[in-house]
Design an enzyme around this catalytic site. Sequence first.
Site, PDB file in Angstrom:
ATOM      1  N   ARG A 191       0.816  -1.235   0.000  1.00  0.00           N
ATOM      2  CA  ARG A 191       0.000   0.000   0.000  1.00  0.00           C
ATOM      3  C   ARG A 191       0.849   1.283   0.000  1.00  0.00           C
ATOM      4  O   ARG A 191       0.481   2.289   0.594  1.00  0.00           O
ATOM      5  CB  ARG A 191      -0.951   0.057   1.199  1.00  0.00           C
ATOM      6  CG  ARG A 191      -1.897  -1.099   1.307  1.00  0.00           C
ATOM      7  CD  ARG A 191      -2.885  -1.097   0.139  1.00  0.00           C
ATOM      8  NE  ARG A 191      -4.022  -1.912   0.447  1.00  0.00           N
ATOM      9  CZ  ARG A 191      -4.099  -3.232   0.217  1.00  0.00           C
ATOM     10  NH1 ARG A 191      -3.089  -3.860  -0.357  1.00  0.00           N
ATOM     11  NH2 ARG A 191      -5.189  -3.903   0.532  1.00  0.00           N
ATOM     12  N   CYS A 240     -10.672  -0.299   3.427  1.00  0.00           N
ATOM     13  CA  CYS A 240     -10.054  -0.396   4.755  1.00  0.00           C
ATOM     14  C   CYS A 240      -9.528   0.970   5.186  1.00  0.00           C
ATOM     15  O   CYS A 240      -8.905   1.680   4.402  1.00  0.00           O
ATOM     16  CB  CYS A 240      -8.924  -1.416   4.738  1.00  0.00           C
ATOM     17  SG  CYS A 240      -9.551  -3.104   4.691  1.00  0.00           S
ATOM     18  N   GLU A 310      -4.831   3.947   6.058  1.00  0.00           N
ATOM     19  CA  GLU A 310      -4.737   3.495   4.673  1.00  0.00           C
ATOM     20  C   GLU A 310      -5.487   4.515   3.811  1.00  0.00           C
ATOM     21  O   GLU A 310      -5.095   4.832   2.702  1.00  0.00           O
ATOM     22  CB  GLU A 310      -5.361   2.104   4.539  1.00  0.00           C
ATOM     23  CG  GLU A 310      -4.766   1.336   3.385  1.00  0.00           C
ATOM     24  CD  GLU A 310      -5.761   0.880   2.374  1.00  0.00           C
ATOM     25  OE1 GLU A 310      -6.577   1.699   1.925  1.00  0.00           O
ATOM     26  OE2 GLU A 310      -5.695  -0.292   2.010  1.00  0.00           O
TER      27      GLU A 310
HETATM   28  N1  EPU Z   1     -11.238 -10.368  10.619  1.00  0.00           N
HETATM   29  C1  EPU Z   1     -11.973 -10.398  11.767  1.00  0.00           C
HETATM   30  N2  EPU Z   1     -12.938  -9.435  11.923  1.00  0.00           N
HETATM   31  C2  EPU Z   1     -13.193  -8.478  11.016  1.00  0.00           C
HETATM   32  C3  EPU Z   1     -12.416  -8.444   9.838  1.00  0.00           C
HETATM   33  C4  EPU Z   1     -11.433  -9.412   9.667  1.00  0.00           C
HETATM   34  O1  EPU Z   1     -11.789 -11.239  12.620  1.00  0.00           O
HETATM   35  O2  EPU Z   1     -14.066  -7.648  11.244  1.00  0.00           O
HETATM   36  C5  EPU Z   1     -10.231 -11.426  10.410  1.00  0.00           C
HETATM   37  C6  EPU Z   1     -10.632 -12.336   9.260  1.00  0.00           C
HETATM   38  O3  EPU Z   1     -11.486 -13.362   9.685  1.00  0.00           O
HETATM   39  C7  EPU Z   1      -9.307 -12.848   8.769  1.00  0.00           C
HETATM   40  C8  EPU Z   1      -8.355 -11.684   9.050  1.00  0.00           C
HETATM   41  O4  EPU Z   1      -8.999 -10.857  10.017  1.00  0.00           O
HETATM   42  O5  EPU Z   1      -8.898 -13.953   9.499  1.00  0.00           O
HETATM   43  C9  EPU Z   1      -8.020 -10.874   7.793  1.00  0.00           C
HETATM   44  O6  EPU Z   1      -9.232 -10.364   7.243  1.00  0.00           O
HETATM   45  P1  EPU Z   1      -9.457 -10.179   5.664  1.00  0.00           P
HETATM   46  O7  EPU Z   1      -9.189 -11.465   4.958  1.00  0.00           O
HETATM   47  O8  EPU Z   1     -10.781  -9.536   5.473  1.00  0.00           O
HETATM   48  O9  EPU Z   1      -8.300  -9.239   5.219  1.00  0.00           O
HETATM   49  P2  EPU Z   1      -7.820  -7.874   5.802  1.00  0.00           P
HETATM   50  O10 EPU Z   1      -6.406  -8.074   6.202  1.00  0.00           O
HETATM   51  O11 EPU Z   1      -8.747  -7.308   6.808  1.00  0.00           O
HETATM   52  C10 EPU Z   1      -6.874  -7.102   3.493  1.00  0.00           C
HETATM   53  C11 EPU Z   1      -6.870  -5.805   2.780  1.00  0.00           C
HETATM   54  C12 EPU Z   1      -8.161  -5.605   2.011  1.00  0.00           C
HETATM   55  C13 EPU Z   1      -8.340  -6.738   1.033  1.00  0.00           C
HETATM   56  C14 EPU Z   1      -8.344  -8.047   1.827  1.00  0.00           C
HETATM   57  C15 EPU Z   1      -8.407  -9.269   0.931  1.00  0.00           C
HETATM   58  C16 EPU Z   1      -5.570  -4.165   4.013  1.00  0.00           C
HETATM   59  C17 EPU Z   1      -5.607  -3.046   4.986  1.00  0.00           C
HETATM   60  N3  EPU Z   1      -6.735  -4.728   3.740  1.00  0.00           N
HETATM   61  O12 EPU Z   1      -7.895  -6.988   4.483  1.00  0.00           O
HETATM   62  O13 EPU Z   1      -8.032  -4.393   1.279  1.00  0.00           O
HETATM   63  O14 EPU Z   1      -9.547  -6.602   0.315  1.00  0.00           O
HETATM   64  O15 EPU Z   1      -7.128  -8.158   2.594  1.00  0.00           O
HETATM   65  O16 EPU Z   1      -7.189  -9.462   0.306  1.00  0.00           O
HETATM   66  O17 EPU Z   1      -4.502  -4.504   3.502  1.00  0.00           O
HETATM   67  C18 EPU Z   1      -8.429  -2.043   1.147  1.00  0.00           C
HETATM   68  O18 EPU Z   1      -7.257  -1.953   0.777  1.00  0.00           O
HETATM   69  O19 EPU Z   1      -9.161  -1.050   1.254  1.00  0.00           O
HETATM   70  C19 EPU Z   1      -8.938  -3.367   1.489  1.00  0.00           C
HETATM   71  C20 EPU Z   1     -10.159  -3.547   1.939  1.00  0.00           C
END
Ligand code: EPU
Length: 316
Positions: A191, A240, A310
Amino acid sequence: MNSWFYWERSIRRLMRIRDLRIVAKLAEMHVDLQPGTPLAGLTSLGIGGKTDLLRIKKHESLPDLLNLLDENRVPYKFLGGGSNLLVGDGELPWVVLQLVRPEPDVVLDGNLAHVDAAADLGRMITLCAKNDLGGMEGLIGVPGTVGGALRMNAGAYGMQIGSYVREVRLYRAASRKLEILRDDQISFEYRHTSFAPDDMMLAVILELPSKPFKEILQGIRICNEKRRSSQPLGQKSAGCIFKNPPGASAGRMIDELGLKGLSVGDARVSDRHANFFVNAGRASAKDMLALIADVRERVGKTYGVSLENEVVVWNA
Ligand code: EPU
């Protein structure tokens, strides 16, 4: 009238272009001036005050346009698709520049895609897919322009746009020139990129791997399904809010603290994904910023981590 009144008036004068000589020059430069545009209508969060919007029809006019704005001491910012942006409330102290999407905005040549920065990211991915060019499946469903995705090295489901960049055409405010950078002259990190904040993305050449359309479609369906089940897609958000700290998930930490549903005014931590903050009605930037600060503080206290934004914040 006191001096404060004059001071305030002179500041306000900078926010709007009223000088008819400037207005005439903008028209000569093929720049469409839209006075007093509410930016709430141009951002996915639906938040943001008013300013003049300058829509640029020709990349070539950028150097002259920026010289004109600088000479007249008109501050400006570059707007992409407005999908990762939190804009301040009220009368804004800068004008906003935005590229007009040309037609066509994507031209394919073998494995190369020549894409205008104003092209819609999802539409570009779909068009490439239909021509058996893949690699970008993970980004399907991410709103915004290709230029915006490029600037912040958008990524999802294990891929990032930077991996496919061959060349970027941009306007560099520092050198005041239109320049072309090869991929080895740019660093793409999580990012984050080495572009300067005042660089304006104009166009990119992506080199995409050949894949049969059916296979790409399968990947797109899987990513769409994952996204739909874990993110609040129908609501106004900027994706995010925080970056993930190394080795951790901001969303999981916020969720573990029981903060889903936490609100300031109509700014609210999503019930579906705790790192998405939604505008549940008429949230102001002030509300959203207060919510961001509150969540950051609570996460900091418990986990000892200072979450980094972000979302890009343009606070007046
Ligand atoms: N989780 C929770 N509770 C929540 C959200 C997530 O427990 O409310 C847990 C999920 O169950 C999972 C872990 O946290 O085990 C990671 O969650 P997720 O797979 O949704 O990925 P993330 O790390 O929260 C990142 C990116 C997203 C992208 C997703 C999928 C960042 C900040 N976010 O989210 O990107 O869509 O992976 O690859 O890097 C964005 O850039 O705006 C964005 C949404």
